[in-house]
Each structure stands twice: as structure tokens, then as C-alpha cells.
Design a protein around this motif. Structure first.
Motif, PDB file in Angstrom:
ATOM      1  N   LYS A  91       0.830  -1.210   0.000  1.00 41.17           N
ATOM      2  CA  LYS A  91       0.000   0.000   0.000  1.00 41.17           C
ATOM      3  C   LYS A  91       0.860   1.254   0.000  1.00 41.17           C
ATOM      4  CE  LYS A  91      -3.856   2.278   2.275  1.00 41.17           C
ATOM      5  NZ  LYS A  91      -4.852   2.216   3.351  1.00 41.17           N
ATOM      6  N   ALA A  92       1.895   1.274   0.820  1.00 34.86           N
ATOM      7  CA  ALA A  92       2.777   2.443   0.883  1.00 34.86           C
ATOM      8  C   ALA A  92       3.416   2.705  -0.475  1.00 34.86           C
ATOM      9  CB  ALA A  92       3.849   2.237   1.947  1.00 34.86           C
ATOM     10  N   TYR A 121       5.349   4.089   5.796  1.00 36.24           N
ATOM     11  CA  TYR A 121       6.759   3.699   5.836  1.00 36.24           C
ATOM     12  C   TYR A 121       7.351   3.934   7.229  1.00 36.24           C
ATOM     13  CZ  TYR A 121       7.196   2.795   0.810  1.00 36.24           C
ATOM     14  OH  TYR A 121       7.086   2.267  -0.453  1.00 36.24           O
ATOM     15  N   ARG A 122       6.902   4.977   7.931  1.00 33.45           N
ATOM     16  CA  ARG A 122       7.355   5.201   9.314  1.00 33.45           C
ATOM     17  C   ARG A 122       6.914   4.030  10.204  1.00 33.45           C
ATOM     18  NH1 ARG A 122       5.764  10.591   8.253  1.00 33.45           N
ATOM     19  NH2 ARG A 122       7.560  11.970   8.202  1.00 33.45           N
ATOM     20  N   GLU A 123       5.634   3.643  10.083  1.00 29.94           N
ATOM     21  CA  GLU A 123       5.110   2.512  10.868  1.00 29.94           C
ATOM     22  C   GLU A 123       5.908   1.244  10.622  1.00 29.94           C
ATOM     23  OE1 GLU A 123       0.998   1.712  10.031  1.00 29.94           O
ATOM     24  OE2 GLU A 123       0.388   3.775  10.490  1.00 29.94           O
ATOM     25  N   LEU A 124       6.313   1.058   9.381  1.00 28.24           N
ATOM     26  CA  LEU A 124       7.032  -0.152   8.981  1.00 28.24           C
ATOM     27  C   LEU A 124       8.528  -0.074   9.294  1.00 28.24           C
ATOM     28  CD1 LEU A 124       5.296  -0.535   5.520  1.00 28.24           C
ATOM     29  CD2 LEU A 124       5.107  -2.164   7.419  1.00 28.24           C
ATOM     30  N   TRP A 128      14.224   3.429   3.674  1.00 29.56           N
ATOM     31  CA  TRP A 128      14.363   3.698   2.241  1.00 29.56           C
ATOM     32  C   TRP A 128      13.042   4.218   1.675  1.00 29.56           C
ATOM     33  CZ3 TRP A 128      18.879   3.491  -0.524  1.00 29.56           C
ATOM     34  CH2 TRP A 128      19.968   2.883   0.116  1.00 29.56           C
ATOM     35  N   GLY A 129      11.954   3.531   2.014  1.00 30.28           N
ATOM     36  CA  GLY A 129      10.644   3.980   1.549  1.00 30.28           C
ATOM     37  C   GLY A 129      10.284   5.336   2.115  1.00 30.28           C
ATOM     38  N   LYS A 130      10.591   5.533   3.390  1.00 29.67           N
ATOM     39  CA  LYS A 130      10.310   6.817   4.041  1.00 29.67           C
ATOM     40  C   LYS A 130      11.064   7.946   3.345  1.00 29.67           C
ATOM     41  CE  LYS A 130      11.004   9.067   8.521  1.00 29.67           C
ATOM     42  NZ  LYS A 130      11.556   8.845   9.860  1.00 29.67           N
TER      43      LYS A 130
END
Length: 185
Positions: A91-92, A121-124, A128-130
Motif C-alpha cells: 500500500k505504501a 513507511y514510518r510505521e514499517l 528507504w521507503g520513508k
């Protein structure tokens, strides 16, 4: 699921090397391979494949198709088979790609989607995604004349890129920050 593990790396390679048609072909082949499968892991792979297809489609100048592919991938995440699965990474990624595509059509929606992607991305704890999401948030802030948010967000993104030792990402953010500061005087 070797295909699932290698899809992101392979797609990033093709994207970074400007081989958009080849990347699109690989994603389409992956989608054909998994389209008849119903297990949640296969659905998640299909979502990721559609999101990557959107990246390559946009790069080839097919923005409407890219937006449609992202919307399709996000709709697939609503499938009841994925209810018990943690599909936040997919989803992100899909939200971020849609946000990037929408920067050319609807800045307010692009900003909202990029913020939602950054939050996921922060939750995960996916740095890199963040960083990718924050770069898009910063670019949208700049395009909407939210200059303080632009500077702060791009600075945060640069710190993440440095921590990740992402030289390509650092160069991109420094270039954006440099151009931003030049324009601001």
C-alpha cells in the motif's frame, strides 16, 4: 517466492538504468504468472507488479495508464483474502507511485497520498521507503508554495539518505535543495 524477493531489485535496476520498456515487460510477465493464483502472497505480488508497471508506464509517457494501474493495485488491496495479511508495504509503495503521478494533475491529492505513504513507511520502519516518500512530500510542498515545509522535509530526507549511505538519493535531494535555495534567493 523467489519472484517476490527479486521483483523490486530488478525493477529498480531497470528504472535506474533507463530500461523502462524492459522493466515493463518483466512486470507484465510477473503479473501473467500470478494472475490465476489466489493465495494472499500472490495477490500482494500482483499489487507490487502493477505498481511497478505504473512507474515504467509513466516513464514511457503513459500517465493515464500509470494512474489507472496504481488505482487498480490499491483496489486489489481491499480483497478479503488480504484482510489477515500485512499489506502495508504494498500500500505504501502504491500510494507513493500514485502521488508521484498526480504531481502533474492534482497537487493537493498528491500531497495527501505522499504523506499517507510516508506515514506507512514510518510505521514499517522502512527508512528507504520513508526517504522516497519524504522527497515526494517535499517536492509537492515546493510546488504548492509551502516553502518552510519544503525545506524541512527535504532536510529530513537528506538526513535519511545520508544515514542509509544512499549516494544517488543524496545527490538528487541536494540538487533539489540547491535549486530550491537558488530560487528562494
Amino acid at each position: 517466492f523467489l519472484l517476490a524477493q527479486s521483483l523490486d531489485g530488478l525493477c529498480r535496476f531497470y528504472y535506474d538504468h533507463g530500461r523502462f520498456q524492459k522493466g515493463l515487460s518483466i512486470c507484465r510477465a510477473a503479473a501473467v504468472l500470478v494472475e490465476q493464483k489466489e493465495a494472499p502472497a500472490w495477490l500482494r505480488l500482483m499489487v507490487r507488479s502493477l505498481s511497478w508497471q505504473s512507474v515504467f508506464s509513466a516513464s514511457l509517457g503513459h500517465l493515464d495508464l500509470a494512474i489507472s494501474l496504481c488505482q487498480e493495485s490499491l483496489a486489489m488491496l481491499q480483497d478479503k483474502q488480504l484482510a489477515a495479511e500485512d499489506s502495508r508495504p504494498e500500500k505504501a509503495f502504491a500510494l507513493l507511485q500514485l502521488a508521484q503521478h498526480l504531481t502533474q494533475r492534482d497537487l493537493q491529492e498528491a500531497g495527501r497520498l505522499a504523506e499517507e505513504s510516508a506515514s506507512l513507511y514510518r510505521e514499517l520502519a522502512d527508512q528507504w521507503g520513508k526517504a522516497d516518500a519524504l522527497e515526494t512530500v517535499g517536492q509537492v510542498a515546493w510546488l504548492t508554495a509551502d516553502y518552510q515545509n519544503t525545506f524541512n522535509t527535504l532536510q529530513e530526507c537528506l538526513q535519511l539518505r545520508r544515514a542509509l549511505n544512499d549516494s544517488r538519493g543524496m545527490a538528487a535531494v541536494l540538487g533539489t535543495l540547491g535549486f530550491f535555495c537558488f530560487q528562494m534567493g
